[in-house]
Scaffold this active site. Structure first.
Site, PDB file in Angstrom:
ATOM      1  N   ILE A   1     129.598   4.458  69.989  1.00 35.59           N
ATOM      2  CA  ILE A   1     131.105   4.405  70.494  1.00 35.59           C
ATOM      3  C   ILE A   1     131.674   3.354  70.058  1.00 35.59           C
ATOM      4  CG2 ILE A   1     133.121   4.834  71.834  1.00 35.59           C
ATOM      5  CD1 ILE A   1     131.284   7.199  72.687  1.00 35.59           C
TER       6      ILE A   1
ATOM      7  N   ASP B   1     126.480  -7.494  72.500  1.00 28.41           N
ATOM      8  CA  ASP B   1     125.598  -6.026  72.612  1.00 28.41           C
ATOM      9  C   ASP B   1     124.299  -7.018  72.569  1.00 28.41           C
ATOM     10  OD1 ASP B   1     125.507  -3.101  71.782  1.00 28.41           O
ATOM     11  OD2 ASP B   1     123.614  -4.206  71.850  1.00 28.41           O
TER      12      ASP B   1
ATOM     13  N   ASP C   1     122.534  -9.978  76.844  1.00 29.96           N
ATOM     14  CA  ASP C   1     122.582  -8.967  77.461  1.00 29.96           C
ATOM     15  C   ASP C   1     123.338  -9.285  79.264  1.00 29.96           C
ATOM     16  OD1 ASP C   1     120.749  -6.899  79.620  1.00 29.96           O
ATOM     17  OD2 ASP C   1     119.088  -7.513  78.287  1.00 29.96           O
TER      18      ASP C   1
ATOM     19  N   GLU D   1     123.285   2.140  79.032  1.00 28.10           N
ATOM     20  CA  GLU D   1     121.379   3.152  78.259  1.00 28.10           C
ATOM     21  C   GLU D   1     122.535   4.271  78.856  1.00 28.10           C
ATOM     22  OE1 GLU D   1     119.393   2.800  77.676  1.00 28.10           O
ATOM     23  OE2 GLU D   1     118.447   0.898  77.654  1.00 28.10           O
TER      24      GLU D   1
ATOM     25  N   THR E   1     132.065   7.999  82.096  1.00 26.88           N
ATOM     26  CA  THR E   1     131.558   9.728  81.404  1.00 26.88           C
ATOM     27  C   THR E   1     132.326  10.621  81.991  1.00 26.88           C
ATOM     28  OG1 THR E   1     130.022  10.874  81.217  1.00 26.88           O
ATOM     29  CG2 THR E   1     129.340   8.970  82.565  1.00 26.88           C
ATOM     30  N   ASP E   2     131.925  12.120  82.032  1.00 25.39           N
ATOM     31  CA  ASP E   2     133.228  12.732  82.833  1.00 25.39           C
ATOM     32  C   ASP E   2     131.564  13.522  83.574  1.00 25.39           C
ATOM     33  OD1 ASP E   2     131.174  14.307  80.505  1.00 25.39           O
ATOM     34  OD2 ASP E   2     132.676  15.966  80.200  1.00 25.39           O
TER      35      ASP E   2
ATOM     36  N   TYR F   1     120.870   9.029  84.153  1.00 25.32           N
ATOM     37  CA  TYR F   1     122.559   8.895  84.400  1.00 25.32           C
ATOM     38  C   TYR F   1     123.920   8.978  85.168  1.00 25.32           C
ATOM     39  CZ  TYR F   1     125.740   8.603  80.380  1.00 25.32           C
ATOM     40  OH  TYR F   1     127.390   8.276  79.831  1.00 25.32           O
TER      41      TYR F   1
ATOM     42  N   LYS G   1     126.298   5.995  86.094  1.00 28.49           N
ATOM     43  CA  LYS G   1     127.442   5.630  86.420  1.00 28.49           C
ATOM     44  C   LYS G   1     128.680   5.329  87.001  1.00 28.49           C
ATOM     45  CE  LYS G   1     129.025   5.270  82.131  1.00 28.49           C
ATOM     46  NZ  LYS G   1     129.305   3.390  81.746  1.00 28.49           N
TER      47      LYS G   1
ATOM     48  N   ASN H   1     130.721  12.818  73.023  1.00 32.81           N
ATOM     49  CA  ASN H   1     131.259  12.989  71.991  1.00 32.81           C
ATOM     50  C   ASN H   1     130.403  13.348  70.014  1.00 32.81           C
ATOM     51  OD1 ASN H   1     132.815   9.050  72.506  1.00 32.81           O
ATOM     52  ND2 ASN H   1     132.641  10.517  73.530  1.00 32.81           N
TER      53      ASN H   1
ATOM     54  N   HIS I   1     119.322  20.591  84.992  1.00 32.59           N
ATOM     55  CA  HIS I   1     120.479  20.235  83.806  1.00 32.59           C
ATOM     56  C   HIS I   1     122.117  21.188  83.937  1.00 32.59           C
ATOM     57  CE1 HIS I   1     120.403  21.346  79.334  1.00 32.59           C
ATOM     58  NE2 HIS I   1     121.717  20.738  79.723  1.00 32.59           N
TER      59      HIS I   1
HETATM   60  P1  NAD Z   1     124.915   4.072  72.634  1.00 27.17           P
HETATM   61  O1  NAD Z   1     123.860   3.972  73.733  1.00 27.17           O
HETATM   62  O2  NAD Z   1     124.829   4.729  71.336  1.00 27.17           O
HETATM   63  O3  NAD Z   1     125.275   2.217  72.161  1.00 27.17           O
HETATM   64  C1  NAD Z   1     124.783   1.373  74.001  1.00 27.17           C
HETATM   65  C2  NAD Z   1     125.076   0.012  73.669  1.00 27.17           C
HETATM   66  O4  NAD Z   1     124.913  -0.565  74.648  1.00 27.17           O
HETATM   67  C3  NAD Z   1     124.005  -0.344  72.487  1.00 27.17           C
HETATM   68  O5  NAD Z   1     124.890  -0.402  71.052  1.00 27.17           O
HETATM   69  C4  NAD Z   1     123.310  -1.203  73.285  1.00 27.17           C
HETATM   70  O6  NAD Z   1     122.639  -2.315  72.517  1.00 27.17           O
HETATM   71  C5  NAD Z   1     124.043  -1.512  74.246  1.00 27.17           C
HETATM   72  N1  NAD Z   1     123.450  -2.256  75.695  1.00 27.17           N
HETATM   73  C6  NAD Z   1     122.358  -0.856  76.284  1.00 27.17           C
HETATM   74  N2  NAD Z   1     122.328  -2.086  76.637  1.00 27.17           N
HETATM   75  C7  NAD Z   1     122.226  -3.280  77.513  1.00 27.17           C
HETATM   76  C8  NAD Z   1     122.350  -4.389  77.943  1.00 27.17           C
HETATM   77  N3  NAD Z   1     121.996  -4.522  78.947  1.00 27.17           N
HETATM   78  N4  NAD Z   1     123.418  -5.060  77.298  1.00 27.17           N
HETATM   79  C9  NAD Z   1     124.059  -5.512  76.730  1.00 27.17           C
HETATM   80  N5  NAD Z   1     124.633  -4.334  76.028  1.00 27.17           N
HETATM   81  C10 NAD Z   1     123.193  -3.403  75.804  1.00 27.17           C
HETATM   82  O7  NAD Z   1     126.527   4.380  73.950  1.00 27.17           O
HETATM   83  P2  NAD Z   1     127.385   5.024  73.851  1.00 27.17           P
HETATM   84  O8  NAD Z   1     127.109   6.475  73.616  1.00 27.17           O
HETATM   85  O9  NAD Z   1     128.136   5.469  72.384  1.00 27.17           O
HETATM   86  O10 NAD Z   1     128.584   5.212  74.547  1.00 27.17           O
HETATM   87  C11 NAD Z   1     128.961   4.378  74.731  1.00 27.17           C
HETATM   88  C12 NAD Z   1     129.838   4.081  76.013  1.00 27.17           C
HETATM   89  O11 NAD Z   1     130.688   5.225  76.357  1.00 27.17           O
HETATM   90  C13 NAD Z   1     128.530   4.539  77.475  1.00 27.17           C
HETATM   91  O12 NAD Z   1     128.963   3.192  78.553  1.00 27.17           O
HETATM   92  C14 NAD Z   1     128.510   5.407  77.915  1.00 27.17           C
HETATM   93  O13 NAD Z   1     128.040   5.954  79.356  1.00 27.17           O
HETATM   94  C15 NAD Z   1     130.104   6.525  77.694  1.00 27.17           C
HETATM   95  N6  NAD Z   1     130.228   7.752  76.728  1.00 27.17           N
HETATM   96  C16 NAD Z   1     129.556   8.363  76.156  1.00 27.17           C
HETATM   97  C17 NAD Z   1     129.737   9.439  75.851  1.00 27.17           C
HETATM   98  C18 NAD Z   1     129.229  10.252  74.704  1.00 27.17           C
HETATM   99  O14 NAD Z   1     129.203  11.225  74.607  1.00 27.17           O
HETATM  100  N7  NAD Z   1     127.888   9.310  73.676  1.00 27.17           N
HETATM  101  C19 NAD Z   1     130.857  10.358  76.583  1.00 27.17           C
HETATM  102  C20 NAD Z   1     131.846   9.562  77.470  1.00 27.17           C
HETATM  103  C21 NAD Z   1     131.289   8.315  77.748  1.00 27.17           C
HETATM  104  P1  TYD Z   2     123.150  15.968  74.824  1.00 27.26           P
HETATM  105  O1  TYD Z   2     123.560  15.027  73.732  1.00 27.26           O
HETATM  106  O2  TYD Z   2     121.675  14.718  75.311  1.00 27.26           O
HETATM  107  O3  TYD Z   2     124.310  14.860  75.955  1.00 27.26           O
HETATM  108  P2  TYD Z   2     124.760  15.319  77.201  1.00 27.26           P
HETATM  109  O4  TYD Z   2     123.277  15.384  78.129  1.00 27.26           O
HETATM  110  O5  TYD Z   2     124.804  13.557  77.913  1.00 27.26           O
HETATM  111  O6  TYD Z   2     125.406  16.194  78.063  1.00 27.26           O
HETATM  112  O7  TYD Z   2     122.958  16.710  75.766  1.00 27.26           O
HETATM  113  C1  TYD Z   2     124.397  18.156  74.788  1.00 27.26           C
HETATM  114  C2  TYD Z   2     123.792  19.317  75.494  1.00 27.26           C
HETATM  115  O8  TYD Z   2     122.148  19.711  74.068  1.00 27.26           O
HETATM  116  C3  TYD Z   2     122.870  19.171  77.091  1.00 27.26           C
HETATM  117  O9  TYD Z   2     123.269  20.555  77.650  1.00 27.26           O
HETATM  118  C4  TYD Z   2     121.025  19.506  76.628  1.00 27.26           C
HETATM  119  C5  TYD Z   2     120.879  20.130  75.137  1.00 27.26           C
HETATM  120  N1  TYD Z   2     120.171  19.477  74.148  1.00 27.26           N
HETATM  121  C6  TYD Z   2     119.118  20.476  73.970  1.00 27.26           C
HETATM  122  O10 TYD Z   2     119.510  21.754  74.176  1.00 27.26           O
HETATM  123  N2  TYD Z   2     118.500  19.902  72.832  1.00 27.26           N
HETATM  124  C7  TYD Z   2     118.420  18.684  72.787  1.00 27.26           C
HETATM  125  O11 TYD Z   2     116.924  18.008  71.739  1.00 27.26           O
HETATM  126  C8  TYD Z   2     119.355  17.619  73.650  1.00 27.26           C
HETATM  127  C9  TYD Z   2     118.423  16.296  72.725  1.00 27.26           C
HETATM  128  C10 TYD Z   2     119.725  18.230  73.843  1.00 27.26           C
END
Ligand code: NAD
Ligand code: TYD
Length: 348
Positions: free
Chosen positions: A13, A34, A60, A85, A131-132, A156, A160, A186, A290
């Site tokens: 993101i 990052d 970091d 993370e 996150t939600d 996780y 958060k 996302n 889950h």
């Molecule tokens: P991601 O895991 O793809 O990226 C995380 C980034 O943070 C990476 O570039 C990593 O190198 C960096 N990072 C990790 N630990 C670090 C540290 N100790 N110091 C500096 N940098 C560090 O994550 P994402 O999916 O892009 O999510 C970004 C943010 O959005 C997160 O805070 C996550 O909780 C939030 N979020 C994600 C989703 C989703 O669906 N992916 C949804 C809602 C909120």
């Molecule tokens: P994920 O993409 O890990 O996002 P989150 O757990 O943060 O919602 O998983 C999305 C959904 O898909 C979740 O219900 C777990 C499921 N899932 C599988 O069934 N198989 C897989 O290999 C993974 C990674 C996730």
């Protein structure tokens, strides 16, 4: 002129937020901090790496002294905090890493901002991206609202939730100008293939088995990553200090229906016979704890700031699949080495 620090800008993101902020806030400097963990990838940003308003800093957030130095030396006025993370399955295997980065790392940033900004809080902002999942798990009906009580259930989401609480504590106790947004799942370009959608696309391309947890009936509310980035930009510009905004796609899918749709779309793209990839679906052991269902009510963001998602899901998925097909090198680079070890251990 603002000096905007975006943490986690090399991640999924974050890289979209960096690009959008460079396009939107043309007068401002964008500093991407990052640590480049397994999830951080500067390949996500090659198109903007030489932009005159862009700087990358390898740092970091667990290191308070380092973080303080970055804020001071770059005269940071605004922080958009995404570094985290982010994968639930990894949090089950290694919860302490999530406490380090998501909790302690966030408090380090808050503390460093507080120290560097002192009493001069005019035109300053600490925007925390969350996150939600902090709201817990829904039954078959209902939605998460901004005032839904926190009920995190995975390491996780607990980390958060804890970071969100610290952000609010710095607002109430020290008057630090903060905003929090909580977004649903996302998907889109640059998504690391440990998460459901890119993992399935990658496995379908390679005709590997498609591991669906439990009965596949868990529900997620999916949002295209560029729509999330746009929501962050809108809230960053016009959100109310101290407020929380929910961001979501109003787009709920059971995992099994979503995986079947991905099979259909990728089969069409590869001109595979109808139904070929669905045969790869394998039900595997469920994830511990889950969460059954997430669903966001994003009407506050719509009513107050006018944000709505721009894409229908099938359109967003088609764009995502096209991106993975056009970026096979990216996919190969991130799925070699460490990823393979993770995959073998996780899905053994
Ligand atoms: P991601 O895991 O793809 O990226 C995380 C980034 O943070 C990476 O570039 C990593 O190198 C960096 N990072 C990790 N630990 C670090 C540290 N100790 N110091 C500096 N940098 C560090 O994550 P994402 O999916 O892009 O999510 C970004 C943010 O959005 C997160 O805070 C996550 O909780 C939030 N979020 C994600 C989703 C989703 O669906 N992916 C949804 C809602 C909120
Ligand atoms: P994920 O993409 O890990 O996002 P989150 O757990 O943060 O919602 O998983 C999305 C959904 O898909 C979740 O219900 C777990 C499921 N899932 C599988 O069934 N198989 C897989 O290999 C993974 C990674 C996730």
């Amino acid at each position: 002129m603002k000096n905007i620090l975006i943490t986690g800008g090399a991640g999924f993101i974050g890289s979209h937020v960096v690009r959008l902020f460079l396009e939107t806030f043309k007068e401002d400097k964008i500093i991407n901090l990052d640590a480049l963990t397994y999830a951080g990838n500067l390949e996500n940003l090659t198109d903007i790496e030489n932009h005159p308003n862009y700087t990358f800093i390898h740092q970091d957030i667990i290191d308070l002294v380092g973080v303080r130095g970055v804020i001071k030396e770059n005269n940071i006025t605004h922080i958009v905090h995404l570094a985290a993370e982010s994968h639930v399955d990894r949090s089950i295997k290694d919860p302490l890493a999530f406490v380090q980065t998501n909790v302690i790392g966030t408090v380090n940033l808050l503390q460093a901002a507080k120290e560097c900004w002192g009493d001069d809080l005019n035109d300053k902002l600490f925007y925390h991206v969350s996150t939600d999942e902090v709201y817990g798990s829904l039954g078959e009906t209902g939605f998460f609202y901004e005032d839904t009580a926190y009920d995190p259930r995975s390491p996780y989401s607990a980390s958060k939730a804890s970071s969100d609480h610290f952000v609010r504590a710095y607002f109430h106790t020290y008057g630090l100008p903060v905003i929090i947004s909580n977004c649903s799942n996302n998907y889109g370009p640059n998504h690391f293939p440990e998460k459901l959608i890119p993992l399935m696309i990658n496995n379908i391309i390679h005709q590997k088995s498609l591991p669906v947890y439990g009965a596949g009936l868990n529900v997620r509310d999916w949002l295209f990553v560029k729509d999330h980035a746009q929501a962050i930009s809108t809230i960053f510009s016009r959100g109310k200090i101290g407020d929380t905004y929910n961001i979501g796609g109003h787009n709920e899918w059971t995992n099994i229906d979503l995986v079947k749709l991905l099979c259909k779309l990728v089969d069409e793209k590869l001109q595979n016979p109808v139904g070929q990839s669905e045969k790869l679906i394998t039900y595997v052991q469920d994830r511990a704890g889950h969460d059954l269902r997430y669903a966001i009510d994003a009407s506050k963001l719509k009513d107050e700031l006018g944000w709505v998602p721009s894409l229908q899901f099938e359109e967003g998925l088609a764009k995502t699949i096209d991106w993975f097909f056009s970026n096979k090198n990216w996919l190969e680079n991130v799925t070699s080495g460490e990823y393979q070890k993770y995959y073998d251990k996780m899905y053994a």
